[in-house]
Write an enzyme that holds these catalytic residues in place. Structure first.
Site, short mmCIF file in Angstrom:
data_model
loop_
_atom_site.label_atom_id
_atom_site.label_comp_id
_atom_site.label_asym_id
_atom_site.label_seq_id
_atom_site.Cartn_x
_atom_site.Cartn_y
_atom_site.Cartn_z
N SER A 162 0.74 -1.35 -0.19
CA SER A 162 0.05 -0.10 0.07
C SER A 162 0.87 1.36 0.15
O SER A 162 0.56 2.02 -0.10
CB SER A 162 -0.93 -0.20 1.42
OG SER A 162 -2.23 -0.25 0.68
N LYS B 271 0.13 3.30 -2.77
CA LYS B 271 -1.03 4.45 -2.63
C LYS B 271 -0.53 5.89 -2.78
O LYS B 271 -1.06 7.17 -2.57
CB LYS B 271 -2.25 4.33 -1.34
CG LYS B 271 -2.67 3.20 -1.48
CD LYS B 271 -4.12 2.70 -0.13
CE LYS B 271 -4.69 2.01 -0.45
NZ LYS B 271 -4.72 0.46 -0.37
N SER C 35 -6.24 2.40 4.83
CA SER C 35 -5.26 1.76 3.42
C SER C 35 -6.39 1.75 2.77
O SER C 35 -6.68 -0.24 2.18
CB SER C 35 -4.20 1.16 3.65
OG SER C 35 -3.71 0.74 3.02
#
Length: 388
Positions: free
Chosen positions: A95, A98, A153
């Site tokens: 993640s 991101k 997340s």
């Protein structure tokens, strides 16, 4: 470990070593694209060579030896890399990708927009994904969804924002283009949420580039530093969500790091634990990336980041840089502070300069001045009331 080179002989040895690198190096990884002389030079820098690299001056503290497969410490203002280990090793980012998603999509969607989520927008979320709890037929503000991305997340929030940005595939393509514009050439985007996907990789170097760029965006900086927020519930109420970056919040027994200003953590079974963190102390802002610690348990990523941040603040001014986060970028960043919006005639910092245009303009102005001078000498001054 690389020690600073001070003699011509040592530099020559370094050149011979880098000449043995594969011809098709990381900087030339985009098929059919000539990376140019600057990219080629950067591809042969220390950061593309395996191992730990640091160039200490007298009195510099000893660099730590984390268990992570790859890590990097950089000065956010200058972009100087203070130390790194396998900085360009391509690994699954989880993640932390991101960060690139946010850099790409945040500018396109005003925070106050309200959107009613459809079932189609939530389709395709990978099994085992982290979720914030986005529900179909519920209306959310874009800012709610960004809280879900940065704090929880939430891959469900990413799905909806990607749909608003033109779709999953289009968002991946735009993220790829954004990475290239920032000089991040190790990153391959397949799944915008960072979910494990074949061929999806990034590097400690690229993630530090993304984190540094994020600090210069007001919205990004606010979201990544937020400890907690309220998220709209399915029934019309709301519930609290807490940032999963334990180095920021101090959750689960991890001591919060003094001066931490956030960024993003991640985990998948393939990537292991990953983290991009930034902290500010003593007038310095550092960005640290840690990818996949091999020992120490689930919290090792935070403790290894802590050790690297401590070292970086102590080593500031006592080491020579081993590279730069601007090495492959068309135009250098000016630092972690957000810039004001460019005016009508301002050039964006991430746009390449056009020296040829300036040369043509200058030549035209000089030519016009020469003609004007000739006419004045030949015919005398032009009457003040005459218009062309």
């Amino acid at each position: 470990m690389t020690i600073g080179f001070t003699s011509r002989g040592a530099v020559s040895i370094c050149v011979l070593c880098t000449a043995s690198l594969p011809a098709a190096g990381p900087a030339a990884a985009i098929a059919g694209v000539d990376p140019g002389p600057r990219a080629t030079a950067a591809a042969s820098s220390l950061l593309y060579r395996p191992g730990t690299h640091v160039r200490p001056r007298p009195g510099a503290p000893e660099v730590p030896d984390p268990s992570a497969l790859s890590w990097l410490v950089a000065d956010a203002r200058t972009g100087n890399v203070l130390a790194a280990h396998d900085a360009h090793r391509r690994l699954p980012p989880a993640s932390t990708l991101k960060t690139l998603f946010a850099l790409t999509v945040l500018p396109t969607l005003p925070a106050g927009i309200r959107h009613r989520v459809s079932a189609k927008e939530l389709a395709g979320i990978g099994p085992g994904s982290s979720l914030v709890g986005v529900a179909e037929d519920r209306t959310y503000r874009v800012s709610d969804l960004w809280n879900g991305v940065f704090l929880s997340s939430g891959n469900d929030a990413v799905r909806v924002l990607a749909a608003l940005n033109g779709g999953w595939r289009a968002t991946a393509e735009r993220m790829q283009a954004k990475a290239r514009a920032l000089g991040a050439r190790d990153t391959r985007v397949t799944s915008p949420d960072g979910y494990d996907a074949p061929g999806q990789v990034s590097s400690a170097y690229d993630l530090a580039v993304f984190g540094r760029a994020g600090l210069r965006n007001d919205e990004f900086a606010r979201y990544c530093a937020r400890h907690e927020a309220l998220f709209p519930a399915r029934d019309g109420g709301s519930y609290g969500i807490v940032n999963t970056n334990r180095l920021l919040t101090g959750a689960d027994g991890v001591e919060p790091y003094e001066g931490l200003i956030g960024i993003k953590n991640g985990y998948t079974s393939n990537a292991g634990n990953t983290l991009v963190a930034a902290a500010r102390r003593y007038g310095h802002t550092l960005v640290v990336t840690v990818m996949n610690p091999r020992s120490g348990g689930g919290h090792a990523v935070y403790e290894e980041a802590r050790t690297l941040l401590d070292w970086g603040f102590e080593a500031a001014g006592r080491v020579n840089p081993v590279g730069s986060l601007d090495a492959l970028r068309p135009a250098a960043l000016r630092g972690p502070e957000p810039e004001s919006a460019p005016g009508p005639t301002a050039r964006r910092d991430d746009a390449p300069a056009h020296p040829a245009l300036w040369a043509i303009t200058g030549a035209a102005l000089l030519g016009a001045a020469a003609v004007s001078l000739y006419l004045r000498l030949r015919w005398g001054p032009v009457p003040t009331d005459q218009r062309c």
